[in-house]
Scaffold this active site. Structure first.
Site, PDB file in Angstrom:
ATOM      1  N   ASP A 176     -39.402  -5.051  32.907  1.00  0.00           N
ATOM      2  CA  ASP A 176     -39.486  -5.829  31.671  1.00  0.00           C
ATOM      3  C   ASP A 176     -40.868  -5.584  31.080  1.00  0.00           C
ATOM      4  O   ASP A 176     -41.785  -5.167  31.789  1.00  0.00           O
ATOM      5  CB  ASP A 176     -39.294  -7.312  31.995  1.00  0.00           C
ATOM      6  CG  ASP A 176     -39.420  -8.184  30.763  1.00  0.00           C
ATOM      7  OD1 ASP A 176     -38.788  -7.843  29.751  1.00  0.00           O
ATOM      8  OD2 ASP A 176     -40.147  -9.176  30.823  1.00  0.00           O
TER       9      ASP A 176
ATOM     10  N   ASP B 142     -40.430 -10.900  35.248  1.00  0.00           N
ATOM     11  CA  ASP B 142     -41.013 -12.207  35.527  1.00  0.00           C
ATOM     12  C   ASP B 142     -40.396 -13.345  34.734  1.00  0.00           C
ATOM     13  O   ASP B 142     -40.735 -14.496  34.935  1.00  0.00           O
ATOM     14  CB  ASP B 142     -42.523 -12.180  35.263  1.00  0.00           C
ATOM     15  CG  ASP B 142     -42.834 -12.202  33.771  1.00  0.00           C
ATOM     16  OD1 ASP B 142     -41.997 -11.683  32.992  1.00  0.00           O
ATOM     17  OD2 ASP B 142     -43.895 -12.728  33.387  1.00  0.00           O
TER      18      ASP B 142
ATOM     19  N   ASP C  58     -34.826 -12.349  33.076  1.00  0.00           N
ATOM     20  CA  ASP C  58     -34.735 -11.236  34.014  1.00  0.00           C
ATOM     21  C   ASP C  58     -33.923 -11.578  35.263  1.00  0.00           C
ATOM     22  O   ASP C  58     -33.597 -10.689  36.054  1.00  0.00           O
ATOM     23  CB  ASP C  58     -36.150 -10.799  34.464  1.00  0.00           C
ATOM     24  CG  ASP C  58     -36.999 -10.301  33.320  1.00  0.00           C
ATOM     25  OD1 ASP C  58     -36.435  -9.649  32.422  1.00  0.00           O
ATOM     26  OD2 ASP C  58     -38.215 -10.550  33.313  1.00  0.00           O
TER      27      ASP C  58
END
Length: 785
Positions: free
Chosen positions: A470, A673, A677
């Site tokens: 991400d 995080d 996700d």
């Protein structure tokens, strides 16, 4: 809704009314609780029904409670389903054990309000086993360390004490082991329970025969007092050690539901309902149905999925996008349950509730992905599938050979050989091989900022060839900062920063926080702003001194009539670099004047580029999946050398990307995080959570980088490789003694050297394999990461 309304207090028969909550008949004049609502009096069968009605009267009067009961009846008809985490194809109603591997089944939803009965039961059995193991070890090991306890009480008394201590453990505490071991034999799904049953059963059965029928054995095998050696302590210690492993495993599996609980906690417990009459009150969230009108106040979480009807606000949608900048919401815009309302207030119409909300779907995705994983202990079980039949075959062969070819007494020699084979094949070392390495590696990893949550995560990470990351919080800091100030001709950077700070003072918007952070770092005094006006989705305007100043996006600046062309090229360049550009304009009677630009960006982590370069050198392909805009994502990817970019990706898209990569043969790790996700972290072969991120991301991952350091991936990979290598070495040590010892125990050396391995030496060899496994696993404590 009104056409479905009920008249709960309509007299059903003389002196009786219907309870509006439960539908029971209530006799008037019997002291039952009552309550007035909208001028009508309602009666209840119990205080519990009274309190439910008082908390949400409209829910019952409108008839919505009937709708909800119909939906709940439909759902409950399906029953509570349980599945095996190792074999997801095993599904049944209610708890139980897997017929293939013997593991306890888990709720298919990932969470359960019921206590883990197996954990409670195994913990109780562990204590009984441990309490019996301690005196047994004192009785058997005392003479070896200079405490001749058996001489003090006599060998015969010592043996009978061992019988009394071991029998309850073997026949009661270890009963689940024998049940699962027997099931594995019946179904021919040989596993660890098969080995445990054989090892414990052989040690105990032999010891009982040796204790009460010593005359069946040759004198050469007996002690000075004519007693045969017994191995009750071996059986009990094996049982206790297995229970330790099982309790640790069940406790760890119990915590896998924390990720789903963290997701469920994002939804508020109540929602502020607005009735058709205009009344407002906080109703239980479970009573909210599609079509209800709700008010969301500043700082509250959006209760369910719906559409904004009136008002406007900025909503933190990191649940969906993972991005730190709130999204402006106006009438007609969709809002998602679990997202956080920031500053404004609005009313919304509920559209999707319960299991239909996006939050519930994310919960389902996380639960499904968690169930799809295979434990690393499966390696030992696969080996056991071949090993167990081989050991049984050798034991039977040894018995038959000694019975027909051995010296007198042939039967006794045959029993001794068969029992020795079974004891030396005890699964103690095999059971320790994986847990010892994992426990040691977990401690070493924590020292290096790598938290190991699942053992299988280490095994998978060692073979990973693709990492999906991400952007926000993983590659970048996740906190916007002022990146560049571009003043117009004749203006200074500090002048722009003071004016912007004056306008943004008191705002909770992340972009405002970036401006005020820059003001604080420069220790600037801010002028006073008056007549403050926030224009939703565009920016802010206020009077500072004698001038009206506005600060916002390009559209807002253009509306003022200011000429933006002088800094247009620079604004485009900053935008191409993925930065958010805001314009500062001073309005005047003649013409508005552009004072300058302030660019805000989410900075890339200092070590991200070096870490990605090292991962490339290690043969890893890096893929970015982010909910951010393509321009911003491409800018970060270009700066860091990312191999592949997927921008504007929602949680479902990230999970689908992971599944697509896996379908093409890639072994995929996911690093992230954010709450968004979580499904992808759970769906990947191994999830890597940044410890600075959301709790749900940490709970969904197999490993967590505690310091939020991307370089931790490199450390985690080394730890994974060394741990897997260590486990394989342990399995080798666990079986090498069997490879050598089983034939010796069977008597292959007897024809040449006259040596027949006694059960005592077989137990010693078994213990030696356990010591080798433990010593080898402890080497991981000195691993350099």
């Amino acid at each position: 809704m009104q056409d479905t309304a009920i008249q709960p207090n309509q007299t059903s028969e003389a002196g009786k009314v219907t309870d509006p909550v439960c539908g029971m008949s209530v006799t008037l004049g019997k002291g039952k609780p009552s309550l007035k609502y909208k001028g009508e009096e309602f009666h209840f069968c119990s205080p519990k029904c009274h309190d439910k009605f008082e908390a949400d009267p409209y829910f019952y009067v409108s008839g919505n409670s009937r709708k909800k009961k119909a939906m709940e009846a439909e759902q409950s008809a399906k029953g509570a389903l349980y599945t095996c985490p190792m074999h997801p194809q095993i599904v049944q109603e209610g708890p139980g054990t897997c017929p293939i591997c013997g593991m306890a089944l888990e709720p298919q939803s990932g969470v359960s309000d019921e206590p883990n009965h197996e954990l409670v039961d195994f913990t109780r059995r562990l204590w009984v086993s441990a309490l019996a193991a301690v005196p047994l070890l004192i009785l058997t090991m005392g003479p070896m360390v200079g405490v001749p306890i058996r001489d003090w009480i006599g060998e015969g008394v010592a043996i009978y004490l061992e019988v009394l201590l071991a029998t309850p453990v073997v026949l009661w505490a270890a009963l689940p082991f024998f049940q699962r071991g027997w099931a594995s034999l019946v179904t021919r799904n040989f596993n660890m329970w098969t080995l445990i049953m054989i090892g414990v059963g052989a040690a105990y059965l032999y010891s009982m025969i040796a204790a009460f029928l010593p005359f069946l054995f040759p004198d050469a095998l007996k002690g000075p007092e004519g007693h045969m050696p017994v191995y009750f302590e071996a059986a009990v210690v094996i049982i206790a050690l297995v229970f330790v492993g099982q309790v640790l495993e069940l406790s760890a599996r119990e915590r896998t539901g924390d990720a789903i609980r963290a997701l469920l906690d994002l939804a508020p417990k109540t929602a502020r309902r607005i009735t058709p009459e205009g009344d407002e009150y906080d109703a239980p969230l479970e009573n909210i149905l599609a079509g209800d009108l709700l008010r969301v106040r500043p700082g509250e979480a959006v209760p369910v999925d719906g559409v904004v009807k009136e008002g406007g606000s900025s909503v933190d949608e990191s649940l969906v996008t993972g991005e730190p900048v709130p999204v402006e919401k106006n009438p007609g815009d969709k809002v998602t349950g679990g997202t956080l309302n920031k500053t404004g207030s609005f009313t919304m119409e509920a559209k999707l509730v319960g299991a239909d909300t996006m939050l519930s779907k994310i919960v389902d995705m996380v639960a499904s992905a968690q169930r799809s994983r295979a434990p690393i202990q499966g390696l030992a079980d696969r080996v056991a599938g071949y090993f167990v039949p081989a050991v049984l075959g050798v034991a039977v062969l040894a018995f038959v050979m000694w019975l027909f070819l051995g010296p007198s007494p042939a039967f006794v020699h045959a029993v001794v050989a068969a029992v020795s084979v079974l004891i030396i094949a005890c699964p103690c070392a095999l059971g320790l091989a994986t847990p010892m390495s994992i426990m040691t590696a977990t401690g070493r990893g924590a020292q290096a900022g790598v938290l190991v949550k699942t053992a299988e995560g280490l095994e998978r990470l060692a073979a990973v060839d693709t990492i999906v990351v991400d952007k926000t919080g993983t590659l970048t800091e996740g906190k916007p900062v002022v990146d560049e100030i571009v003043p117009a001709a004749g203006k200074s950077k500090m002048e722009l920063l003071r004016l912007a700070g004056a306008l943004e003072k008191g705002s909770e918007h992340p972009l405002a926080e970036a401006i005020l952070g820059a003001v604080k770092s420069q220790d600037l005094d801010l002028p006073r702003a008056e007549n403050f006006e926030a224009v939703t989705g565009k920016g802010v305007r206020a009077r500072v001194g004698d001038a009206v100043v506005l600060f916002g996006n390009a559209a807002f600046a253009s509306e003022s009539g200011a000429d933006l062309s002088d800094l247009g090229d620079r604004a485009e360049e900053l935008a191409e670099l993925g930065k958010t550009v805001m314009y500062l304009v001073q309005e005047a009677c003649e013409a508005a004047q552009l004072l300058g630009l302030i660019a805000v960006a989410d900075p890339v982590k200092a070590n991200a580029r070096a870490a990605i370069s090292a991962l490339h050198d290690d043969g890893i392909r890096i893929v970015m999946a982010t909910g951010d805009a393509p321009r911003t994502a491409d800018a970060v990817a270009k700066l860091l050398g990312i191999d592949e970019v997927h921008a504007g990706v929602l949680p479902e898209g990230k999970k689908k990307l992971i599944e697509d990569l896996k379908s093409r043969g890639a072994t995929v790790a996911m690093a992230g995080d954010g709450v968004n996700d979580a499904p992808a972290l759970a769906a990947a072969d191994v999830g890597l959570a940044m410890g600075t991120g959301a709790d749900v991301a940490v709970e969904s991952a197999g490993l967590t980088l505690l310091k939020g350091d991307l370089e931790g991936i490199l450390r985690a990979r080394k730890l994974a490789r060394e741990t897997v290598r260590n486990i394989r070495q342990n399995l080798f040590f666990a079986f090498v003694y069997n490879t050598v010892g089983v034939p010796v125990a069977a008597g292959v050396l007897y024809p040449v050297f006259g040596v027949l391995l006694s059960p005592m030496l077989a137990a010693a060899a078994m213990s030696l394999s356990s010591v080798s496994v433990i010593s080898n696993a402890l080497r991981l404590r000195t691993l350099k990461l």
